[in-house]
Design an enzyme around this catalytic site. Structure first.
Site, mmCIF file in Angstrom:
data_model
loop_
_atom_site.group_PDB
_atom_site.id
_atom_site.type_symbol
_atom_site.label_atom_id
_atom_site.label_comp_id
_atom_site.label_asym_id
_atom_site.label_seq_id
_atom_site.Cartn_x
_atom_site.Cartn_y
_atom_site.Cartn_z
ATOM 1 C CE LYS A 1 33.614 -30.775 -29.488
ATOM 2 N NZ LYS A 1 33.558 -29.380 -29.351
ATOM 3 C CE1 TYR B 1 38.271 -26.006 -29.913
ATOM 4 C CE2 TYR B 1 36.868 -24.084 -29.722
ATOM 5 C CZ TYR B 1 37.346 -25.145 -30.456
ATOM 6 O OH TYR B 1 36.890 -25.352 -31.733
ATOM 7 N NE ARG C 1 16.354 -13.174 -35.734
ATOM 8 C CZ ARG C 1 15.619 -12.094 -35.432
ATOM 9 N NH1 ARG C 1 15.502 -11.687 -34.188
ATOM 10 N NH2 ARG C 1 14.985 -11.437 -36.385
ATOM 11 C CG ASP D 1 34.073 -24.575 -22.318
ATOM 12 O OD1 ASP D 1 33.365 -25.592 -22.213
ATOM 13 O OD2 ASP D 1 34.574 -24.196 -23.397
HETATM 14 C C1 LIG Z 1 36.122 -26.974 -24.548
HETATM 15 C C2 LIG Z 1 35.466 -26.486 -25.802
HETATM 16 N N1 LIG Z 1 34.710 -25.379 -25.764
HETATM 17 C C3 LIG Z 1 34.097 -24.894 -26.866
HETATM 18 C C4 LIG Z 1 34.247 -25.514 -28.097
HETATM 19 C C5 LIG Z 1 33.579 -24.939 -29.321
HETATM 20 O O1 LIG Z 1 32.422 -25.659 -29.629
HETATM 21 P P1 LIG Z 1 31.809 -25.842 -31.096
HETATM 22 O O2 LIG Z 1 32.794 -26.641 -31.891
HETATM 23 O O3 LIG Z 1 30.526 -26.541 -30.838
HETATM 24 O O4 LIG Z 1 31.627 -24.487 -31.674
HETATM 25 C C6 LIG Z 1 35.016 -26.672 -28.183
HETATM 26 C C7 LIG Z 1 35.182 -27.362 -29.475
HETATM 27 O O5 LIG Z 1 35.960 -28.283 -29.611
HETATM 28 C C8 LIG Z 1 35.639 -27.177 -27.008
HETATM 29 O O6 LIG Z 1 36.411 -28.275 -27.029
#
Ligand SMILES: Cc1ncc(COP(=O)(O)O)c(C=O)c1O
Length: 396
Positions: free
Chosen positions: A194, A97, A45, A169
């Protein structure tokens, strides 16, 4: 060295065996010679060699010092919010998001961390919203799903002046296109689910810190809260990163082509793609990134949820699914899917119309994708004409 070469060669050769692919250390613990005397690893971990390889690669690619890999993008976001304490405030991009919005409002507000949502495409709005309690500015650029662009360097200056952290992000751009830490941001996060993973086969998140002390605080939270990425999924992300530049190049060129097709389509009301000259933030996008990404969103002239739902049910190659950034093209209806947790009024105010459709452009031939969209528009027309005719018959 070019960005592409740097990305490929940032992935290390195994120092122990010379293996060209990073080995997967599927272990929970590491044998010690005496208490505390070990080869740099004690419990998986806290640290694992495969995860460590991924963390070093992404820290290098983003221009940071320390990175931490998490079990999801949301776990990465969660780790950053845990830097704050009760009474602190976050300023966040309004078109955030949906999952981040849910985490901020439904989990952290009850711990006394408040969030103000502002349109960060105008840096002055950030300046106006800042108070002495603001400790974190949170932007996505481009945003999900309306591809708004915020000026990272301008907002970083404001953050520095007010002694608060700027977190970007960078999921939609990836380090192949944009490096926020080099523009003054303190933290970058990714949903590695992604583009970094790139094959729609894993869930993962990353946090990268510019500065060592901040990175160590994130590593502490990673170990203390425990939402770590597994060795196998760490390996999958590394494998995805190997082809990131090549994939991103194709995603960008196909997305540009499709955005131009949609821009002139008679059934499209609004089109969102930063690569179009008509995009309000095209100039900032050109200034701070090397390309415009693989996501294109559009709203229909018939701005109803029903029309959008008919459309997303009619495509053949574009598969209806949440997520983005993979090999296969996907589409989704944010109002009913990714952004369902945002109240309708707030969602519309942030530009996410009822009929908004988000496309994640995959690596199929662009012509095939355009044909698929064309036939979906035709099906929508036929259904709308039929509905109008039935209504006339009923009225008669
Ligand atoms: C811009 C963005 N940030 C964060 C996330 C969250 O990521 P995760 O689905 O891997 O938890 C997403 C998910 O679609 C996203 O589009």
């Amino acid at each position: 060295m070019s960005n592409t070469t740097q990305i490929i060669h940032s992935i290390p050769i195994d120092p122990l065996t010379g293996a060209i692919s990073v080995p997967i250390y599927q272990t929970s613990t590491f044998v010690q010679e005496a208490p505390g005397v070990n080869k740099g690893f004690d419990y998986a971990r806290t640290n694992n060699p495969t995860r460590q390889a991924l963390e070093s690669v992404i820290a290098e690619l983003e221009g940071g010092t320390i990175a931490a890999a998490f079990a999801s993008g949301l776990a990465a976001i969660d780790a950053v919010v845990k830097l704050l304490k009760s009474g602190d405030e976050i300023i966040a991009v309004d078109d955030i998001y949906g999952g981040a919005f849910r985490l901020f409002t439904q989990v952290y507000e009850k711990f006394g961390i408040n969030v103000k949502y502002v349109d960060t495409t105008n840096a002055e709005n950030v300046f106006d919203a800042i108070t002495s309690k603001t400790k974190l500015i949170w932007i996505e650029t481009p945003t999900n799903p309306t591809l708004k662009i915020s000026d990272i360097a301008a907002i970083a200056k404001i953050a520095r002046a007010f002694n608060c952290l700027l977190c970007v992000d960078n999921t939609f751009a990836s380090p192949a296109l944009q490096k926020p830490l080099t523009l003054g941001a303190d933290i970058v996060i990714h949903s590695a689910t992604k583009y970094l993973g790139g094959h729609s086969d894993l869930i993962a998140g990353l946090v990268i810190a510019k500065d060592k002390e901040l990175g160590e605080r994130i590593k502490f939270i990673q170990n203390a809260s425990g939402a770590i990425l597994s060795p196998f999924d760490s390996w999958l992300v590394i494998r995805g990163i190997e082809t990131l530049p090549l994939r991103i190049r194709q995603h960008c060129s196909s997305a540009q082509f499709i955005a131009e097709f949609l821009e002139q389509h008679p059934d499209v009301d609004k089109i969102f793609y930063p690569g179009l000259k008509s995009h309000v933030n095209h100039n900032i996008a050109t200034k701070q990134s090397k390309g415009f990404g693989g996501i294109v969103s559009f709203a229909l002239k018939n701005d109803t949820e029903e029309a959008a739902i008919e459309f997303v049910k009619s495509t053949q190659l574009f598969k209806l699914a949440e997520s983005l950034g993979g090999i296969k093209s996907l589409l989704c209806h944010p109002a009913n899917m990714t952004h369902k947790s945002i109240p309708a009024q707030k969602r519309r105010a942030a530009g996410v119309a009822d009929s908004l459709i988000r496309l994640s452009i995959g690596l199929e031939e662009t012509d095939d994708l355009i044909k698929d969209l064309e036939q979906a528009f035709q099906q929508l027309q036929v259904k709308q004409n039929l509905a109008a005719k039935n209504q006339t018959v009923t009225v008669k």
